[in-house]
Scaffold this active site. Structure first.
Site, PDB file in Angstrom:
ATOM      1  N   THR A   1       0.795  -1.230   0.000  1.00  0.00           N
ATOM      2  CA  THR A   1       0.000   0.000   0.000  1.00  0.00           C
ATOM      3  C   THR A   1       0.830   1.285   0.000  1.00  0.00           C
ATOM      4  O   THR A   1       1.974   1.294   0.483  1.00  0.00           O
ATOM      5  CB  THR A   1      -0.908  -0.012   1.259  1.00  0.00           C
ATOM      6  N   ASP A   2       0.234   2.365  -0.478  1.00  0.00           N
ATOM      7  CA  ASP A   2       0.837   3.705  -0.381  1.00  0.00           C
ATOM      8  C   ASP A   2       0.919   4.176   1.076  1.00  0.00           C
ATOM      9  O   ASP A   2       1.649   5.115   1.384  1.00  0.00           O
ATOM     10  CB  ASP A   2       0.037   4.721  -1.214  1.00  0.00           C
TER      11      ASP A   2
ATOM     12  N   TYR B   1      -2.054   0.291  10.336  1.00  0.00           N
ATOM     13  CA  TYR B   1      -2.251  -0.450   9.088  1.00  0.00           C
ATOM     14  C   TYR B   1      -0.976  -0.386   8.233  1.00  0.00           C
ATOM     15  O   TYR B   1      -0.460  -1.415   7.787  1.00  0.00           O
ATOM     16  CB  TYR B   1      -3.458   0.136   8.345  1.00  0.00           C
TER      17      TYR B   1
HETATM   18  N1  LIG Z   1      -8.498  -0.641  -0.742  1.00  0.00           N
HETATM   19  C1  LIG Z   1      -7.513   0.215  -0.994  1.00  0.00           C
HETATM   20  O1  LIG Z   1      -7.724   1.402  -1.263  1.00  0.00           O
HETATM   21  C2  LIG Z   1      -6.078  -0.272  -0.963  1.00  0.00           C
HETATM   22  C3  LIG Z   1      -5.057   0.657  -1.193  1.00  0.00           C
HETATM   23  C4  LIG Z   1      -3.740   0.195  -1.209  1.00  0.00           C
HETATM   24  C5  LIG Z   1      -3.453  -1.134  -1.008  1.00  0.00           C
HETATM   25  N2  LIG Z   1      -4.467  -2.004  -0.761  1.00  0.00           N
HETATM   26  C6  LIG Z   1      -4.109  -3.411  -0.545  1.00  0.00           C
HETATM   27  O2  LIG Z   1      -4.692  -4.140  -1.602  1.00  0.00           O
HETATM   28  C7  LIG Z   1      -5.034  -5.455  -1.167  1.00  0.00           C
HETATM   29  C8  LIG Z   1      -6.476  -5.757  -1.529  1.00  0.00           C
HETATM   30  O3  LIG Z   1      -7.310  -4.819  -0.859  1.00  0.00           O
HETATM   31  P1  LIG Z   1      -8.880  -4.757  -1.101  1.00  0.00           P
HETATM   32  O4  LIG Z   1      -9.221  -3.343  -1.346  1.00  0.00           O
HETATM   33  O5  LIG Z   1      -9.295  -5.806  -2.068  1.00  0.00           O
HETATM   34  O6  LIG Z   1      -9.375  -5.119   0.347  1.00  0.00           O
HETATM   35  P2  LIG Z   1     -10.721  -5.838   0.806  1.00  0.00           P
HETATM   36  O7  LIG Z   1     -11.805  -5.617  -0.186  1.00  0.00           O
HETATM   37  O8  LIG Z   1     -10.929  -5.411   2.225  1.00  0.00           O
HETATM   38  O9  LIG Z   1     -10.320  -7.363   0.751  1.00  0.00           O
HETATM   39  C9  LIG Z   1      -9.460  -7.942   1.681  1.00  0.00           C
HETATM   40  C10 LIG Z   1      -9.935  -9.357   1.885  1.00  0.00           C
HETATM   41  O10 LIG Z   1      -9.064  -9.980   2.820  1.00  0.00           O
HETATM   42  C11 LIG Z   1      -9.871 -10.808   3.652  1.00  0.00           C
HETATM   43  N3  LIG Z   1      -9.214 -11.110   4.913  1.00  0.00           N
HETATM   44  C12 LIG Z   1      -9.146 -10.368   6.046  1.00  0.00           C
HETATM   45  N4  LIG Z   1      -8.500 -11.039   7.003  1.00  0.00           N
HETATM   46  C13 LIG Z   1      -8.155 -12.229   6.483  1.00  0.00           C
HETATM   47  C14 LIG Z   1      -7.479 -13.376   6.972  1.00  0.00           C
HETATM   48  N5  LIG Z   1      -7.042 -13.425   8.231  1.00  0.00           N
HETATM   49  N6  LIG Z   1      -7.292 -14.432   6.155  1.00  0.00           N
HETATM   50  C15 LIG Z   1      -7.734 -14.401   4.874  1.00  0.00           C
HETATM   51  N7  LIG Z   1      -8.418 -13.369   4.345  1.00  0.00           N
HETATM   52  C16 LIG Z   1      -8.600 -12.291   5.149  1.00  0.00           C
HETATM   53  C17 LIG Z   1     -11.136 -10.010   3.861  1.00  0.00           C
HETATM   54  O11 LIG Z   1     -12.168 -10.874   4.267  1.00  0.00           O
HETATM   55  P3  LIG Z   1     -13.374 -10.301   5.180  1.00  0.00           P
HETATM   56  O12 LIG Z   1     -14.060  -9.279   4.321  1.00  0.00           O
HETATM   57  O13 LIG Z   1     -14.165 -11.509   5.484  1.00  0.00           O
HETATM   58  O14 LIG Z   1     -12.713  -9.679   6.381  1.00  0.00           O
HETATM   59  C18 LIG Z   1     -11.355  -9.435   2.461  1.00  0.00           C
HETATM   60  O15 LIG Z   1     -12.133 -10.287   1.658  1.00  0.00           O
HETATM   61  C19 LIG Z   1      -4.695  -5.498   0.326  1.00  0.00           C
HETATM   62  O16 LIG Z   1      -3.427  -6.053   0.488  1.00  0.00           O
HETATM   63  C20 LIG Z   1      -4.655  -4.035   0.719  1.00  0.00           C
HETATM   64  O17 LIG Z   1      -3.796  -3.833   1.821  1.00  0.00           O
HETATM   65  C21 LIG Z   1      -5.766  -1.612  -0.735  1.00  0.00           C
END
Ligand SMILES: NC(=O)c1ccc[n+]([C@@H]2O[C@H](COP(=O)([O-])OP(=O)(O)OC[C@H]3O[C@@H](n4cnc5c(N)ncnc54)[C@H](OP(=O)(O)O)[C@@H]3O)[C@@H](O)[C@H]2O)c1
Length: 293
Positions: A100-101, A124
Site C-alpha cells: 500500500t501507499d 495499518y
Molecule cells: N483498498 C484500498 O484502497 C487499498 C489501497 C492500497 C493497497 N491495498 C491493498 O490491496 C489489497 C487488496 O485490498 P482490497 O481493497 O481488495 O481489500 P478488501 O476488499 O478489504 O479485501 C481484503 C480481503 O481480505 C480478507 N481477509 C481479512 N483477514 C483475512 C485473513 N485473516 N485471512 C484471509 N483473508 C482475510 C477479507 O475478508 P473479510 O471481508 O471476510 O474480512 C477481504 O475479503 C490489500 O493487500 C490491501 O492492503 C488496498
C-alpha cells in the site's frame, strides 16, 4: 500454471479471479476457507495444493479499526504474509504480496518512487510494511506490489460511495488536500497477470498513472456517471473531526520499476475510471439488481 488467490472475497481478489481464471488453474480462497493468520492452515493447504504462484490479496484493511485492534492487524498483515512466504519458499512458488501507499508518511511533497524510504504513520501502514519485510527476507521469488486508492465492481469504495451519495441528492463535501493515484482493481489484476509470467522479482509501485485530489477524483466520477449536476464542494481535511488513523496527505506513485523492467504501465487514472463507469460498474449493479428480482 496453478495459482492460489488469498482474500478472494475482497475487491481485488474478485478482479484477480476474473482476470486469471480464463488463463490458469485457479484456487480462489476467501477468508472462511483460508485464514492467513492461521499458520497451520496456511502450511497444510499450500503444501497440499502446491501452486506455482500465490497472489496474496487478503489483508486487514480497516485502517481506523486497526488503531485499536493492533494485534489482529499485525497478525493478518505481517504474520499472515510471513506464513505464506515460508511455505512459498519451501515449495518454490512465486509470491505476490499486495501492499500500500500507506507505507509512506506523505510528507515528500511529490510522487513516491520505489527508492523512497517508507515511514508509515498508522498501524495499518506499519503492519503492511512489516509484511513486506517478512516477504522479502523469506521468499526469494517474491514481488511486492504497492498500490493505492483501489476501486472496483465488488464491495464499497470511494467511487461507489460518491455515486451513492450523489444519487441521494448530495451535496458532497470532499477534501481537496489529499492527493493520490486512484487505481482500478481490474487494471492492477491485469498487471499482476503480466508480472507473474516474468522473473522480474522485487518491489513495484503499481497504480493507474497520474495523480489527483479526492475532490478532483469525485468531480471526474460525477461527470462520468452522468451526475455532474449534483453539488460538490471542496473542503480541507481539518474541516472534519479527526479520524482514529492518520492518513498520508500526499501519496501518489511513480512506476519506475515497471518501466525499468520493460513491463506495461497501468493506464492513466481518468481512462481507467471512464472504462470502469461505462463498462463495468453499472453493468455489475444492474446484474445484481436482476438477480435480486
Ligand atoms: N483498498 C484500498 O484502497 C487499498 C489501497 C492500497 C493497497 N491495498 C491493498 O490491496 C489489497 C487488496 O485490498 P482490497 O481493497 O481488495 O481489500 P478488501 O476488499 O478489504 O479485501 C481484503 C480481503 O481480505 C480478507 N481477509 C481479512 N483477514 C483475512 C485473513 N485473516 N485471512 C484471509 N483473508 C482475510 C477479507 O475478508 P473479510 O471481508 O471476510 O474480512 C477481504 O475479503 C490489500 O493487500 C490491501 O492492503 C488496498
Amino acid at each position: 500454471m496453478k495459482i492460489v488467490i488469498t482474500g478472494a472475497g475482497g475487491q481485488l481478489g474478485y478482479d484477480l479471479n476474473r482476470v486469471l481464471r480464463p488463463v490458469y488453474e485457479i484456487v480462489a480462497w476467501p477468508r472462511k476457507q483460508f485464514d492467513v493468520s492461521n499458520e497451520r492452515e496456511v502450511t497444510e493447504k499450500l503444501r497440499q495444493e502446491r501452486p506455482h504462484v500465490v497472489v496474496h490479496a487478503a489483508a486487514y484493511t480497516n485502517v481506523d479499526k486497526a488503531e485499536v485492534d493492533k494485534e489482529n492487524a499485525y497478525q493478518v498483515n505481517a504474520m499472515g504474509a510471513l506464513h505464506l512466504a515460508q511455505v512459498c519458499e519451501e515449495i518454490g512458488a512465486k509470491l505476490v504480496y499486495v501492499s500500500t501507499d500507506y507505507v509512506f508518511d506523505g510528507r515528500k511533497g511529490s510522487a513516491y518512487t520505489e527508492a523512497d524510504a517508507p515511514n508509515p504513520i498508522n498501524i495499518y501502514g506499519q503492519s503492511k510494511l512489516l509484511g513486506e519485510k517478512f516477504v522479502s527476507m523469506t521468499c526469494r521469488k517474491h514481488y511486492i506490489v504497492r498500490t493505492s486508492w483501489l476501486y472496483g465492481s465488488k464491495g464499497t469504495n470511494f467511487v461507489t460511495k460518491v455515486i451513492e451519495k450523489a444519487r441521494s441528492g448530495g451535496p458532497l463535501h470532499i477534501v481537496d488536500d489529499q492527493i493520490g493515484s486512484p487505481t482500478y482493481c481490474l487494471d492492477l489484476a491485469l498487471f499482476i497477470r503480466n508480472l507473474i509470467e516474468t522473473e522480474h522479482y522485487g518491489l513495484y509501485h503499481a497504480s493507474n498513472q497520474g495523480e489527483c485530489s479526492r475532490y478532483e477524483f469525485a468531480q471526474q466520477i460525477l461527470q462520468e456517471a452522468g451526475l455532474a449536476q449534483v453539488s460538490l464542494l471542496p473542503v480541507h481535511t481539518d474541516a472534519f473531526p479527526p479520524l482514529p488513523a492518520a492518513r498520508p496527505m500526499y501519496s501518489a506513485f511513480l512506476d519506475h520499476a515497471i518501466t525499468m523492467n520493460g513491463l506495461t504501465p497501468l493506464r492513466d487514472w481518468r481512462s481507467a475510471l471512464h472504462f470502469f463507469l461505462q463498462l463495468d460498474y453499472f453493468e455489475s449493479v444492474d446484474l445484481a439488481k436482476e438477480k435480486k428480482v
